[in-house]
Motif scaffolding. Structure first.
Motif, short mmCIF file in Angstrom:
data_model
loop_
_atom_site.label_atom_id
_atom_site.label_comp_id
_atom_site.label_asym_id
_atom_site.label_seq_id
_atom_site.Cartn_x
_atom_site.Cartn_y
_atom_site.Cartn_z
N SER A 80 0.85 -1.20 0.00
CA SER A 80 0.00 0.00 0.00
C SER A 80 0.88 1.24 0.00
N THR A 81 1.89 1.24 -0.83
CA THR A 81 2.84 2.36 -0.83
C THR A 81 2.15 3.67 -1.16
N GLY A 82 1.26 3.67 -2.13
CA GLY A 82 0.55 4.90 -2.48
C GLY A 82 -0.25 5.45 -1.32
N ARG A 83 -0.93 4.57 -0.59
CA ARG A 83 -1.70 5.00 0.59
C ARG A 83 -0.78 5.51 1.69
N TYR A 84 0.34 4.84 1.90
CA TYR A 84 1.31 5.29 2.92
C TYR A 84 1.82 6.70 2.60
N LEU A 85 2.22 6.91 1.35
CA LEU A 85 2.74 8.23 0.96
C LEU A 85 1.66 9.30 1.09
N LEU A 86 0.44 8.97 0.68
CA LEU A 86 -0.66 9.95 0.79
C LEU A 86 -0.93 10.31 2.25
N ASN A 87 -0.94 9.32 3.13
CA ASN A 87 -1.16 9.58 4.55
C ASN A 87 -0.05 10.47 5.12
N SER A 88 1.18 10.22 4.71
CA SER A 88 2.28 11.06 5.20
C SER A 88 2.11 12.51 4.75
N VAL A 89 1.66 12.69 3.52
CA VAL A 89 1.43 14.05 3.03
C VAL A 89 0.29 14.71 3.81
N PHE A 218 8.95 19.87 8.24
CA PHE A 218 8.53 18.87 7.26
C PHE A 218 9.35 17.59 7.42
N THR A 219 10.65 17.75 7.61
CA THR A 219 11.52 16.57 7.73
C THR A 219 11.23 15.81 9.02
N PHE A 220 11.09 16.54 10.14
CA PHE A 220 10.81 15.89 11.41
C PHE A 220 9.51 15.09 11.35
N ILE A 221 8.46 15.73 10.87
CA ILE A 221 7.13 15.10 10.87
C ILE A 221 7.08 13.95 9.87
N TRP A 222 7.66 14.16 8.71
CA TRP A 222 7.64 13.11 7.68
C TRP A 222 8.37 11.86 8.17
N ASN A 223 9.46 12.04 8.87
CA ASN A 223 10.27 10.89 9.31
C ASN A 223 9.80 10.30 10.64
N ASP A 224 8.73 10.84 11.22
CA ASP A 224 8.28 10.33 12.51
C ASP A 224 7.79 8.88 12.38
N PHE A 225 8.21 8.09 13.33
CA PHE A 225 7.81 6.67 13.34
C PHE A 225 6.96 6.33 14.57
N LEU A 226 7.22 7.03 15.69
CA LEU A 226 6.60 6.65 16.96
C LEU A 226 5.09 6.88 16.98
N TYR A 227 4.66 8.10 16.68
CA TYR A 227 3.23 8.42 16.81
C TYR A 227 2.35 7.63 15.83
N PRO A 228 2.73 7.51 14.55
CA PRO A 228 1.88 6.68 13.68
C PRO A 228 1.82 5.22 14.12
N LEU A 229 2.89 4.74 14.73
CA LEU A 229 2.88 3.36 15.20
C LEU A 229 1.93 3.17 16.38
N VAL A 230 1.86 4.18 17.26
CA VAL A 230 1.04 4.06 18.48
C VAL A 230 -0.42 4.44 18.22
#
Length: 291
Positions: A80-89, A218-230
């Motif tokens: 679901s790469t397209g969905r992942y990228l859209l959600n990040s945007v 933009f860089t900090f938020i785009w690269n965030d891993f913790l909050y989307p995981l939780v």
């Protein structure tokens, strides 16, 4: 001819040689840092061009001439790469805009208007930079779950907007203090209101700081891993950084597809930096970093 006149050219030549040697050492040190930084990046790019069979047979770093783009095609066709990228945007753009806008207003009020207890308010805002995000995960999770926002994109937008205000306020406050106060005084003499002064006189001069802030946020938020995981559970709400983890199966890991997705995930931040490179460097080297 005096002895001093004879020795001065020799001293100048020695000083020039020392300066060149110092510059050469500095360049060599910077090149060493660049190599250390680029080796993992090149390793990910190289892995993304190798098939899983090649990786399983020879390892991640083994040289091979059988390079392929199948991992990139598989990342889009299977996952679901397209969905992942859209959600990040959808998370990164509004959170960046809100944090930069509110941080600019707060920094302007503290630095220029100087309200009573303004320094204390600024201290409270800056204190947010030193709060570890891990200690807020449980109350935030309970709050978003109680309000029905769990497993949506709103938790990431709200949390990143709130956290970003601290950094944006600090940077913009310092930048506004570096501007001449005569500009605001001239605007007031001409009868301009405070919002008009901010929009027409001050903000055009803060483009380097705003570009630097927007790029960092933009860089900090785009690269965030913790909050989307939780704060997310379903695959349709994952951002691209968590999506890379989703390529890991129960008994196997698709290293090639993971590397391809990592390369794709890094392209927007690289593009943003290239687009704002000129303003970003200017913002870091002017009033944006003054105390």
């Amino acid at each position: 001819m005096s002895e001093i006149a004879l020795t001065r050219p020799a001293e100048t030549a020695i000083a020039g040689e020392r300066s060149r040697a110092s510059k050469a050492s500095l360049v060599a040190l910077l090149l060493a840092f660049a190599v250390v930084f680029l080796v993992p990046c090149l390793g990910v790019l190289y892995t993304s061009l190798k098939s899983d069979a090649e990786i399983a047979a020879n390892g991640l770093w083994a040289p091979t001439g059988n390079l392929t783009l199948d991992n990139y095609l598989q990342a889009f066709s299977v996952g679901s790469t397209g969905r992942y990228l859209l959600n990040s945007v959808l998370v990164t753009v509004p959170a960046t805009a809100v944090s930069v806008a509110l941080g600019t207003l707060a920094g302007y009020a503290i630095a220029v208007l100087r309200p009573r207890a303004g320094e204390f308010i600024g201290f409270v805002l800056l204190a947010g930079l030193f709060v570890p995000p891990q200690i807020l995960l449980i109350p935030l999770f309970q709050g978003f779950n109680a309000t029905g926002m769990y497993d949506t994109l709103w938790p990431m937008i709200i949390v990143h907007s709130g956290y970003g205000i601290s950094l944006c306020t600090l940077v913009m406050r310092n930048f506004f203090r570096s501007l001449p106060i005569e500009l605001r005084a001239a605007g007031l003499v001409d009868g301009a209101s405070e919002p008009r002064i901010l929009a027409s006189i001050v903000l055009p001069m803060t483009r380097p700081a705003l570009a630097a802030l927007a790029t960092l946020q933009f860089t900090f938020i785009w690269n965030d891993f913790l909050y989307p995981l939780v704060f997310t559970r379903s695959d349709t709400m994952r951002t691209v950084m968590v999506g890379i983890l989703q390529q890991q199966g129960q008994f196997s890991v698709a290293y090639g597809v993971q590397a391809a997705l990592a390369v794709l995930a890094s392209l927007p931040t690289v593009a943003i930096f290239i687009a704002f490179q000129k303003h970003f460097i200017a913002g870091l080297t002017t009033g944006a970093v003054k105390g």
